[in-house]
Design a protein around this motif. Structure first.
Motif, short mmCIF file in Angstrom:
data_model
loop_
_atom_site.label_atom_id
_atom_site.label_comp_id
_atom_site.label_asym_id
_atom_site.label_seq_id
_atom_site.Cartn_x
_atom_site.Cartn_y
_atom_site.Cartn_z
N MET A 1 2.47 2.90 -8.34
CA MET A 1 1.86 4.09 -8.89
C MET A 1 2.45 5.30 -8.15
O MET A 1 2.68 5.25 -6.95
N LYS A 2 2.67 6.36 -8.87
CA LYS A 2 3.20 7.58 -8.28
C LYS A 2 2.09 8.40 -7.64
O LYS A 2 0.95 8.36 -8.07
N SER A 3 2.46 9.14 -6.63
CA SER A 3 1.47 9.97 -5.94
C SER A 3 1.00 11.13 -6.83
O SER A 3 -0.09 11.67 -6.62
N SER A 4 1.80 11.51 -7.83
CA SER A 4 1.41 12.62 -8.70
C SER A 4 0.16 12.27 -9.50
O SER A 4 -0.63 13.16 -9.84
N VAL A 5 -0.05 10.99 -9.81
CA VAL A 5 -1.26 10.58 -10.54
C VAL A 5 -2.49 10.87 -9.69
O VAL A 5 -3.48 11.44 -10.19
N LEU A 6 -2.43 10.53 -8.43
CA LEU A 6 -3.56 10.80 -7.53
C LEU A 6 -3.72 12.31 -7.30
O LEU A 6 -4.84 12.81 -7.28
N THR A 7 -2.63 13.02 -7.15
CA THR A 7 -2.71 14.46 -6.91
C THR A 7 -3.35 15.18 -8.09
O THR A 7 -4.22 16.05 -7.90
N ARG A 8 -2.94 14.83 -9.31
CA ARG A 8 -3.55 15.45 -10.49
C ARG A 8 -5.04 15.19 -10.54
O ARG A 8 -5.85 16.08 -10.82
N TYR A 9 -5.44 13.94 -10.26
CA TYR A 9 -6.86 13.61 -10.25
C TYR A 9 -7.60 14.43 -9.20
O TYR A 9 -8.67 14.98 -9.48
N ARG A 10 -7.05 14.52 -8.00
CA ARG A 10 -7.73 15.22 -6.92
C ARG A 10 -7.91 16.70 -7.22
O ARG A 10 -8.97 17.27 -6.98
N VAL A 11 -6.87 17.33 -7.77
CA VAL A 11 -6.96 18.75 -8.12
C VAL A 11 -8.05 18.97 -9.16
O VAL A 11 -8.89 19.87 -9.03
N MET A 12 -8.07 18.13 -10.18
CA MET A 12 -9.07 18.30 -11.23
C MET A 12 -10.47 17.94 -10.74
O MET A 12 -11.46 18.53 -11.18
N ILE A 81 -22.34 15.40 -12.00
CA ILE A 81 -23.40 15.47 -10.99
C ILE A 81 -22.95 16.44 -9.89
O ILE A 81 -21.91 16.21 -9.26
N PRO A 82 -23.69 17.52 -9.67
CA PRO A 82 -23.27 18.47 -8.64
C PRO A 82 -23.08 17.79 -7.28
O PRO A 82 -23.90 16.97 -6.87
N LEU A 83 -21.99 18.09 -6.63
CA LEU A 83 -21.57 17.58 -5.32
C LEU A 83 -21.06 16.13 -5.35
O LEU A 83 -20.39 15.72 -4.41
N ALA A 84 -21.34 15.36 -6.37
CA ALA A 84 -20.90 13.95 -6.39
C ALA A 84 -19.39 13.83 -6.44
O ALA A 84 -18.82 12.94 -5.81
N ALA A 85 -18.72 14.70 -7.17
CA ALA A 85 -17.27 14.60 -7.31
C ALA A 85 -16.57 14.75 -5.97
O ALA A 85 -15.52 14.13 -5.75
N PHE A 86 -17.12 15.53 -5.06
CA PHE A 86 -16.50 15.68 -3.74
C PHE A 86 -16.51 14.35 -2.99
O PHE A 86 -15.51 13.96 -2.38
N PHE A 87 -17.62 13.63 -3.04
CA PHE A 87 -17.73 12.37 -2.33
C PHE A 87 -16.94 11.26 -3.02
O PHE A 87 -16.30 10.44 -2.37
N VAL A 88 -17.00 11.23 -4.33
CA VAL A 88 -16.28 10.20 -5.08
C VAL A 88 -14.77 10.41 -4.93
O VAL A 88 -14.02 9.45 -4.76
N GLU A 89 -14.32 11.65 -4.94
CA GLU A 89 -12.88 11.92 -4.77
C GLU A 89 -12.39 11.40 -3.44
O GLU A 89 -11.31 10.82 -3.34
N ARG A 90 -13.17 11.58 -2.42
CA ARG A 90 -12.77 11.11 -1.08
C ARG A 90 -12.64 9.59 -1.04
O ARG A 90 -11.69 9.05 -0.49
N ARG A 91 -13.57 8.90 -1.67
CA ARG A 91 -13.52 7.44 -1.71
C ARG A 91 -12.35 6.96 -2.58
O ARG A 91 -11.65 6.01 -2.22
N VAL A 92 -12.13 7.63 -3.70
CA VAL A 92 -11.03 7.26 -4.59
C VAL A 92 -9.69 7.43 -3.87
O VAL A 92 -8.82 6.57 -3.94
N ARG A 93 -9.54 8.54 -3.16
CA ARG A 93 -8.30 8.77 -2.43
C ARG A 93 -8.05 7.67 -1.41
O ARG A 93 -6.93 7.15 -1.30
N ALA A 94 -9.07 7.26 -0.70
CA ALA A 94 -8.92 6.20 0.29
C ALA A 94 -8.54 4.87 -0.35
O ALA A 94 -7.77 4.09 0.23
N GLU A 95 -9.05 4.60 -1.55
CA GLU A 95 -8.74 3.35 -2.23
C GLU A 95 -7.36 3.36 -2.87
O GLU A 95 -6.71 2.32 -2.95
#
Length: 110
Positions: A1-12, A81-95
């Motif tokens: 998988m390319k890092s650009s896929v993760l970067t696009r997800y994180r930005v959004m 869900i307010p604030l949930a995306a911040f926590f989920v993004e962090r977990r997704v990035r780690a995975e």
């Protein structure tokens, strides 16, 4: 998988989460203090467009990471869900970071 896929997800994920917080503040102003109805409309439209883009990028990431349906659904719903995306993004990035297979450039020799 390319890092650009993760970067696009994180930005959004961040953009959607911030706009959702702004939208919540606008809703409090609109319904609590009867102010800012026009601003609330504009912010809700922007958040809606960003959320649709977020869904596309989250689906792309989940399909490339080969996640089960439940995990994909949780990541997609975290943008509502307010604030949930911040926590989920962090977990997704780690995975997902260990799944990135781009070759790293070799260090330059002197």
């Amino acid at each position: 998988m390319k890092s650009s896929v993760l970067t696009r997800y994180r930005v959004m994920a961040y953009a959607t989460a911030v706009m959702l917080l702004v939208l919540c503040a606008c809703m409090v102003a609109k319904y609590g203090f009867d102010k800012g109805a026009d601003l609330t409309f504009v912010v809700s439209q922007i958040h809606g467009v960003l959320f649709m883009i977020y869904l596309v990028f989250a689906f792309d990431l989940s399909s490339k990471a080969k996640w089960p349906f439940g995990r994909m659904l949780w990541v997609m719903l975290s943008g509502t869900i307010p604030l949930a995306a911040f926590f989920v993004e962090r977990r997704v990035r780690a995975e997902v970071e260990p799944l990135i297979t781009e070759p790293r450039p070799a260090p330059a020799r002197a």
